[in-house]
Design a protein around this motif. Sequence first.
Motif, PDB file in Angstrom:
ATOM      1  N   ILE A   6       0.845  -1.203   0.000  1.00  0.00           N
ATOM      2  CA  ILE A   6       0.000   0.000   0.000  1.00  0.00           C
ATOM      3  C   ILE A   6       0.880   1.252   0.000  1.00  0.00           C
ATOM      4  CG2 ILE A   6      -1.742   1.327   1.273  1.00  0.00           C
ATOM      5  CD1 ILE A   6      -2.737  -1.257   2.525  1.00  0.00           C
ATOM      6  N   ASP A   7       0.594   2.180  -0.925  1.00  0.00           N
ATOM      7  CA  ASP A   7       1.343   3.440  -1.026  1.00  0.00           C
ATOM      8  C   ASP A   7       0.340   4.579  -0.873  1.00  0.00           C
ATOM      9  OD1 ASP A   7       2.770   5.178  -3.937  1.00  0.00           O
ATOM     10  OD2 ASP A   7       2.781   5.694  -1.787  1.00  0.00           O
ATOM     11  N   ILE A   8       0.399   5.284   0.269  1.00  0.00           N
ATOM     12  CA  ILE A   8      -0.527   6.401   0.498  1.00  0.00           C
ATOM     13  C   ILE A   8       0.220   7.706   0.228  1.00  0.00           C
ATOM     14  CG2 ILE A   8      -2.153   7.499   2.078  1.00  0.00           C
ATOM     15  CD1 ILE A   8      -2.107   4.985   3.811  1.00  0.00           C
ATOM     16  N   LEU A  13      -4.297   6.846  -2.881  1.00  0.00           N
ATOM     17  CA  LEU A  13      -3.786   5.604  -2.288  1.00  0.00           C
ATOM     18  C   LEU A  13      -3.677   4.593  -3.420  1.00  0.00           C
ATOM     19  CD1 LEU A  13      -4.812   3.724   0.910  1.00  0.00           C
ATOM     20  CD2 LEU A  13      -4.823   2.537  -1.291  1.00  0.00           C
ATOM     21  N   LYS A  14      -2.475   4.044  -3.582  1.00  0.00           N
ATOM     22  CA  LYS A  14      -2.281   2.989  -4.594  1.00  0.00           C
ATOM     23  C   LYS A  14      -2.033   1.686  -3.851  1.00  0.00           C
ATOM     24  CE  LYS A  14       0.070   6.220  -5.376  1.00  0.00           C
ATOM     25  NZ  LYS A  14       0.039   7.601  -4.775  1.00  0.00           N
ATOM     26  N   TRP A  15      -2.547   0.566  -4.377  1.00  0.00           N
ATOM     27  CA  TRP A  15      -2.298  -0.728  -3.725  1.00  0.00           C
ATOM     28  C   TRP A  15      -2.039  -1.781  -4.786  1.00  0.00           C
ATOM     29  CZ3 TRP A  15      -5.439  -4.780  -5.076  1.00  0.00           C
ATOM     30  CH2 TRP A  15      -6.670  -4.447  -5.656  1.00  0.00           C
ATOM     31  N   ALA A 107       8.597   8.632   3.583  1.00  0.00           N
ATOM     32  CA  ALA A 107       8.678   7.169   3.457  1.00  0.00           C
ATOM     33  C   ALA A 107       8.556   6.734   2.001  1.00  0.00           C
ATOM     34  CB  ALA A 107       7.580   6.525   4.302  1.00  0.00           C
ATOM     35  N   ASP A 108       7.805   7.482   1.198  1.00  0.00           N
ATOM     36  CA  ASP A 108       7.672   7.099  -0.217  1.00  0.00           C
ATOM     37  C   ASP A 108       8.984   7.311  -0.965  1.00  0.00           C
ATOM     38  OD1 ASP A 108       5.848  10.058  -1.469  1.00  0.00           O
ATOM     39  OD2 ASP A 108       7.545   9.858  -0.083  1.00  0.00           O
ATOM     40  N   ARG A 109       9.689   8.378  -0.589  1.00  0.00           N
ATOM     41  CA  ARG A 109      11.005   8.629  -1.233  1.00  0.00           C
ATOM     42  C   ARG A 109      11.985   7.519  -0.835  1.00  0.00           C
ATOM     43  NH1 ARG A 109      12.822  14.604   0.289  1.00  0.00           N
ATOM     44  NH2 ARG A 109      14.404  14.237  -1.330  1.00  0.00           N
ATOM     45  N   VAL A 135      12.996   9.828  -9.690  1.00  0.00           N
ATOM     46  CA  VAL A 135      12.036  10.931  -9.829  1.00  0.00           C
ATOM     47  C   VAL A 135      10.628  10.424  -9.523  1.00  0.00           C
ATOM     48  CG1 VAL A 135      11.092  12.668 -11.401  1.00  0.00           C
ATOM     49  CG2 VAL A 135      13.483  11.940 -11.634  1.00  0.00           C
ATOM     50  N   MET A 136       9.935  11.120  -8.628  1.00  0.00           N
ATOM     51  CA  MET A 136       8.551  10.752  -8.312  1.00  0.00           C
ATOM     52  C   MET A 136       7.672  11.954  -8.649  1.00  0.00           C
ATOM     53  SD  MET A 136       7.802   8.744  -4.760  1.00  0.00           S
ATOM     54  CE  MET A 136       8.187  10.190  -3.887  1.00  0.00           C
ATOM     55  N   VAL A 137       6.810  11.783  -9.640  1.00  0.00           N
ATOM     56  CA  VAL A 137       5.963  12.895 -10.098  1.00  0.00           C
ATOM     57  C   VAL A 137       4.556  12.670  -9.547  1.00  0.00           C
ATOM     58  CG1 VAL A 137       5.270  14.267 -12.086  1.00  0.00           C
ATOM     59  CG2 VAL A 137       7.365  12.925 -12.202  1.00  0.00           C
ATOM     60  N   LEU A 246       7.548   1.311  -9.039  1.00  0.00           N
ATOM     61  CA  LEU A 246       8.810   1.510  -8.292  1.00  0.00           C
ATOM     62  C   LEU A 246       8.617   1.455  -6.777  1.00  0.00           C
ATOM     63  CD1 LEU A 246      11.832   1.972  -8.764  1.00  0.00           C
ATOM     64  CD2 LEU A 246      11.395   4.429  -8.556  1.00  0.00           C
ATOM     65  N   ILE A 247       7.574   2.100  -6.275  1.00  0.00           N
ATOM     66  CA  ILE A 247       7.369   2.079  -4.813  1.00  0.00           C
ATOM     67  C   ILE A 247       6.980   0.675  -4.353  1.00  0.00           C
ATOM     68  CG2 ILE A 247       5.908   2.956  -2.940  1.00  0.00           C
ATOM     69  CD1 ILE A 247       6.120   5.688  -4.141  1.00  0.00           C
ATOM     70  N   PHE A 248       6.135   0.010  -5.147  1.00  0.00           N
ATOM     71  CA  PHE A 248       5.790  -1.380  -4.808  1.00  0.00           C
ATOM     72  C   PHE A 248       7.052  -2.257  -4.834  1.00  0.00           C
ATOM     73  CE2 PHE A 248       1.642  -0.241  -4.388  1.00  0.00           C
ATOM     74  CZ  PHE A 248       0.903  -0.038  -5.537  1.00  0.00           C
TER      75      PHE A 248
END
Length: 261
Positions: A6-8, A13-15, A107-109, A135-137, A246-248
């Motif tokens: 899970i990425d909030i 929110l992406k899962w 935390a996402d970075r 890079v996170m857009v 990438l985050i997953f």
Amino acid sequence: MSFLAIDIGNTRLKWALYAGPQPGSPMLAHGAQFLENVEKLAEHDWAALPVPTSLLGCNVAGDGMRRRVEEQLEQLERWDLEPRWVASSAQAGGIVNGYDHPSRLGADRFVALIGARHHVLSRGRGQAPKPALVVMVGTAVTVDALDADGRFLGGLILPGHGIMLRALEGGTAGLRVPTGEVREFPTNTSDALTSGGNFAITGAIERMHRHIVKRCGQEPVTLMTGGAGWKVSPSLDIPHELIDSLIFDGLLAVQAHRLAL
Ligand SMILES: Nc1ncnc2c1ncn2[C@@H]1O[C@H](COP(=O)(O)OP(=O)(O)O)[C@@H](O)[C@H]1O
Ligand SMILES: CC(C)(COP(=O)(O)O)[C@@H](O)C(=O)NCCC(=O)O
Ligand SMILES: [K+]
């Protein structure tokens, strides 16, 4: 052994559900909800999912949002899952966190850097690993530098497209116009705004690319992720790859590492 990642973020929110808690596991399902709709997760997105065995998330939208998501998880009686959330630390997953105060890195970075390091190591079989430009857009744009040894050198935070446009609309009388196109020489307000926002973002990325080449003596692998990455990619002058997961990938690497401890 299925694993729910899970990425909030501050907008969505992406899962994603994976067959197992390790990088390379097949993705079985995925989805996203705008934050105002997280109360739909239990009854819509997750109701019919096979029960995950483990879960790991990253959250940058505050404790209130985390609690709202945990309430959704509690509604699913069949899921007896202890939610775990990544906290940025001095090191994890092959990276060393060079932030002045490591725990203050989003935390996402942090997780995106771990995901990027995993990609760098898994492709450079036999060769020395390369630096990475990550890079996170998203709501905001982050432009982070990882050296060839996996040390996080530092990074930029700048407004995402939406925030830039809303700031300009709110701060002026004449800039409330529809979205335009990216042009080299914009000749109308819509194109001027869209191009200005786009080149502010690509300019920052190309600038950090130059910093990394100067510091590390070689070109980085440039990896881009985030909901608005597709908007930026066409006008980014440096070679790069769009990796939606990438985050997953970072959460999978952290979970695999945790379980290996
Ligand atoms: N379905 C969508 N509709 C409109 N904009 C979207 C959508 N998905 C992503 N975006 C764009 O991407 C940004 C959100 O991307 P995301 O990576 O989810 O951000 P965050 O991680 O900050 O929540 C928005 O600011 C918008 O520009
Ligand atoms: C910079 C961010 C807001 C990006 O979040 P997002 O755009 O993904 O919602 C997030 O990484 C954050 O809250 N960082 C904490 C401050 C820092 O990283 O220095
Ligand atoms: K994000």
